[in-house]
Design an enzyme around this catalytic site. Structure first.
Site, PDB file in Angstrom:
ATOM      1  N   VAL A 207      63.221  45.150   6.957  1.00 29.68           N
ATOM      2  CA  VAL A 207      62.596  46.482   6.870  1.00 29.68           C
ATOM      3  C   VAL A 207      61.433  46.575   7.867  1.00 29.68           C
ATOM      4  O   VAL A 207      60.311  46.895   7.516  1.00 29.68           O
ATOM      5  CB  VAL A 207      62.162  46.837   5.429  1.00 29.68           C
ATOM      6  CG1 VAL A 207      63.356  47.258   4.607  1.00 29.68           C
ATOM      7  CG2 VAL A 207      61.440  45.666   4.762  1.00 29.68           C
TER       8      VAL A 207
ATOM      9  N   LYS B  50      70.532  46.490  33.355  1.00 29.62           N
ATOM     10  CA  LYS B  50      69.540  45.707  32.619  1.00 29.62           C
ATOM     11  C   LYS B  50      68.738  44.886  33.616  1.00 29.62           C
ATOM     12  O   LYS B  50      69.236  44.575  34.701  1.00 29.62           O
ATOM     13  CB  LYS B  50      70.264  44.761  31.637  1.00 29.62           C
ATOM     14  CG  LYS B  50      69.442  44.304  30.474  1.00 29.62           C
ATOM     15  CD  LYS B  50      69.527  45.244  29.283  1.00 29.62           C
ATOM     16  CE  LYS B  50      68.584  44.824  28.194  1.00 29.62           C
ATOM     17  NZ  LYS B  50      68.627  45.719  27.035  1.00 29.62           N
TER      18      LYS B  50
HETATM   19  P1  NAD Z   1      61.384  44.653  13.896  1.00 26.30           P
HETATM   20  O1  NAD Z   1      60.971  43.354  14.473  1.00 26.30           O
HETATM   21  O2  NAD Z   1      60.388  45.752  13.773  1.00 26.30           O
HETATM   22  O3  NAD Z   1      61.998  44.420  12.430  1.00 26.30           O
HETATM   23  C1  NAD Z   1      62.829  43.351  12.109  1.00 26.30           C
HETATM   24  C2  NAD Z   1      62.499  42.971  10.672  1.00 26.30           C
HETATM   25  O4  NAD Z   1      63.442  42.015  10.250  1.00 26.30           O
HETATM   26  C3  NAD Z   1      61.115  42.355  10.507  1.00 26.30           C
HETATM   27  O5  NAD Z   1      60.427  43.003   9.449  1.00 26.30           O
HETATM   28  C4  NAD Z   1      61.417  40.891  10.200  1.00 26.30           C
HETATM   29  O6  NAD Z   1      60.452  40.302   9.334  1.00 26.30           O
HETATM   30  C5  NAD Z   1      62.758  41.008   9.524  1.00 26.30           C
HETATM   31  N1  NAD Z   1      63.582  39.805   9.548  1.00 26.30           N
HETATM   32  C6  NAD Z   1      63.748  38.898  10.533  1.00 26.30           C
HETATM   33  N2  NAD Z   1      64.618  37.949  10.148  1.00 26.30           N
HETATM   34  C7  NAD Z   1      65.025  38.284   8.897  1.00 26.30           C
HETATM   35  C8  NAD Z   1      65.929  37.712   7.986  1.00 26.30           C
HETATM   36  N3  NAD Z   1      66.606  36.602   8.266  1.00 26.30           N
HETATM   37  N4  NAD Z   1      66.110  38.338   6.807  1.00 26.30           N
HETATM   38  C9  NAD Z   1      65.446  39.462   6.498  1.00 26.30           C
HETATM   39  N5  NAD Z   1      64.581  40.052   7.333  1.00 26.30           N
HETATM   40  C10 NAD Z   1      64.367  39.460   8.506  1.00 26.30           C
HETATM   41  O7  NAD Z   1      62.647  45.116  14.763  1.00 26.30           O
HETATM   42  P2  NAD Z   1      63.326  46.565  14.834  1.00 26.30           P
HETATM   43  O8  NAD Z   1      62.849  47.265  16.062  1.00 26.30           O
HETATM   44  O9  NAD Z   1      63.256  47.224  13.508  1.00 26.30           O
HETATM   45  O10 NAD Z   1      64.836  46.150  15.146  1.00 26.30           O
HETATM   46  C11 NAD Z   1      65.681  45.617  14.148  1.00 26.30           C
HETATM   47  C12 NAD Z   1      67.059  45.383  14.716  1.00 26.30           C
HETATM   48  O11 NAD Z   1      67.567  46.592  15.283  1.00 26.30           O
HETATM   49  C13 NAD Z   1      67.107  44.359  15.856  1.00 26.30           C
HETATM   50  O12 NAD Z   1      68.339  43.667  15.777  1.00 26.30           O
HETATM   51  C14 NAD Z   1      67.076  45.229  17.105  1.00 26.30           C
HETATM   52  O13 NAD Z   1      67.690  44.580  18.218  1.00 26.30           O
HETATM   53  C15 NAD Z   1      67.921  46.411  16.637  1.00 26.30           C
HETATM   54  N6  NAD Z   1      67.684  47.659  17.376  1.00 26.30           N
HETATM   55  C16 NAD Z   1      66.438  48.227  17.387  1.00 26.30           C
HETATM   56  C17 NAD Z   1      66.247  49.413  18.091  1.00 26.30           C
HETATM   57  C18 NAD Z   1      64.897  50.091  18.113  1.00 26.30           C
HETATM   58  O14 NAD Z   1      64.827  51.270  18.523  1.00 26.30           O
HETATM   59  N7  NAD Z   1      63.832  49.443  17.676  1.00 26.30           N
HETATM   60  C19 NAD Z   1      67.321  50.026  18.787  1.00 26.30           C
HETATM   61  C20 NAD Z   1      68.577  49.415  18.731  1.00 26.30           C
HETATM   62  C21 NAD Z   1      68.755  48.233  18.020  1.00 26.30           C
END
Ligand code: NAD
Length: 350
Positions: free
Chosen positions: A180, A79
């Site tokens: 979502v 990282k």
């Molecule tokens: P994103 O920012 O696109 O989506 C997160 C969503 O969660 C947003 O729509 C936000 O409004 C909502 N949110 C935030 N706080 C909230 C709450 N308290 N209650 C309800 N909704 C809430 O992020 P993402 O890329 O979809 O990632 C989501 C999760 O998955 C994160 O924890 C991220 O670390 C993990 N993740 C993502 C990936 C990837 O490929 N994008 C890979 C591994 C892990």
């Protein structure tokens, strides 16, 4: 540019870079390359101190070793962190210097996107080093990881349903998706296509309304979603959602979502086990994105068919995790770590 290597127990190579001209202050940590070069994202944060940044990069790089070992990506864990406010400090010179820092690892560390780092930043880094992944699809890279993380998550939900309910058929099963965004939104659609009844919540009311109108999801307010009686809870927002306050409210049989660091503390894995809730360990079920990226560095370069084939193996990884958990009577998160450690030990023998 001044690069200082620091000896850290249990880590293969850790270095701090300070570059006066560009203002770069960064750390790269390579935890383990037993299974392959260390791939892990680059994040930029306004850390309070170098010490705080070091703690973060060490923890995250070790996590990548475990994630990649269980996902069978043929990669190790690393990282990098850039210390500073991304709104104030980002510049071409900074990312060119970061590229030279990545290059100084000679391929032992391969970088990718993470918090506050976008494709344009990585493209600049890529002018100084070839050890960059996750650039645009047009450039022959693997592109946006989110749809692949969502697909991997679906595979994981089905494998976990099979372990919990005796069948991977989720027709009529009620799933609550919290968050979502890029991944959760795509996952909710995939779940609906599988015949599940899907309820969504998000703090972004506009996004919820749009998705519900288009796909016919039920909607619940964010602060009420834990009270909804359901079969599967899919946390897809932020970490630490499963904690002492939320666990007593949970009304699900399975927790399987894409969020990182779902359990506030390790001990919560045991509490879930005692409550009879099957928890799909976060780093196992959300590995679709890293698996997709890993195909870029494999022989022959990126190929989506190969990426999907490998992502589908998340179901087998979870089966093994659940088997270890039952045999050894330990929480599933601990079982995932055991599986990773077994694979690393086997890799060290060869
Ligand atoms: P994103 O920012 O696109 O989506 C997160 C969503 O969660 C947003 O729509 C936000 O409004 C909502 N949110 C935030 N706080 C909230 C709450 N308290 N209650 C309800 N909704 C809430 O992020 P993402 O890329 O979809 O990632 C989501 C999760 O998955 C994160 O924890 C991220 O670390 C993990 N993740 C993502 C990936 C990837 O490929 N994008 C890979 C591994 C892990």
């Amino acid at each position: 540019m001044n690069i200082t290597e620091i000896q850290v127990d249990g880590y293969e190579k850790v270095a701090v870079c300070k570059d006066q001209d560009s203002g770069l202050h960064a750390i790269i940590a390579v935890h383990d390359t037993t299974l392959g070069p260390a791939l892990g994202g680059m994040r930029m944060l306004d850390y309070a101190s170098e010490e705080e940044a070091m703690t973060d990069v060490l923890r995250l790089s070790r996590g990548m070793t475990y994630k990649s070992a269980v996902a069978d990506t043929g990669l190790g864990g690393g990282k990098s962190v850039i210390i500073g406010d991304p709104k104030k400090l980002k510049s071409e010179a900074l990312f060119l210097a970061m590229g030279r820092f990545v290059e100084s690892f000679g391929g032992k560390y391969i970088t990718a996107e993470d918090m506050n780092i976008g494709i344009p930043d990585l493209e600049t880094v890529g002018r100084e080093t070839k050890y960059v992944t996750g650039l645009s699809r047009e450039s022959g890279s693997s592109g946006n990881p989110s749809p692949y993380t969502a697909h991997g998550c679906l595979v994981g939900v089905l494998a976990t349903a099979e372990a919990a309910f005796g069948s991977a058929d989720i027709t009529g099963k009620h799933v609550v998706v919290q968050g979502v965004g890029a991944v959760g939104g795509a996952l909710a659609i995939l779940l609906k296509e599988q015949g599940a009844k899907v309820t969504i919540c998000d703090i972004n009311a506009k996004r919820v309304a749009e998705l519900a109108a288009e796909h016919g999801f039920d909607v619940v307010e964010e602060d009420e979603h834990l009270d909804v009686e359901c079969d599967i809870y899919a946390p897809c927002a932020r970490g630490a959602g499963v904690n002492d306050e939320t666990i007593p409210r949970l009304k699900c049989k399975v927790i399987a979502g894409c969020a990182n660091n779902v359990l506030a503390e390790e001990r919560h894995g045991q509490v879930l086990r005692e409550k009879g809730i099957l928890y799909a360990p976060d780093y196992v079920i959300n590995a679709g994105g890293i698996i997709n990226v890993s195909v870029e560095v494999s022989e022959g370069g990126y190929n989506e068919t190969e990426a999907m084939r490998r992502i589908n193996n998340i179901s087998e990884a979870l089966r093994q995790v659940y088997a270890i958990s039952s045999e050894e009577n330990i929480p599933t998160a601990e079982a995932a770590d055991k599986l990773a450690e077994r694979r690393l030990a086997a890799g060290k023998v060869h």
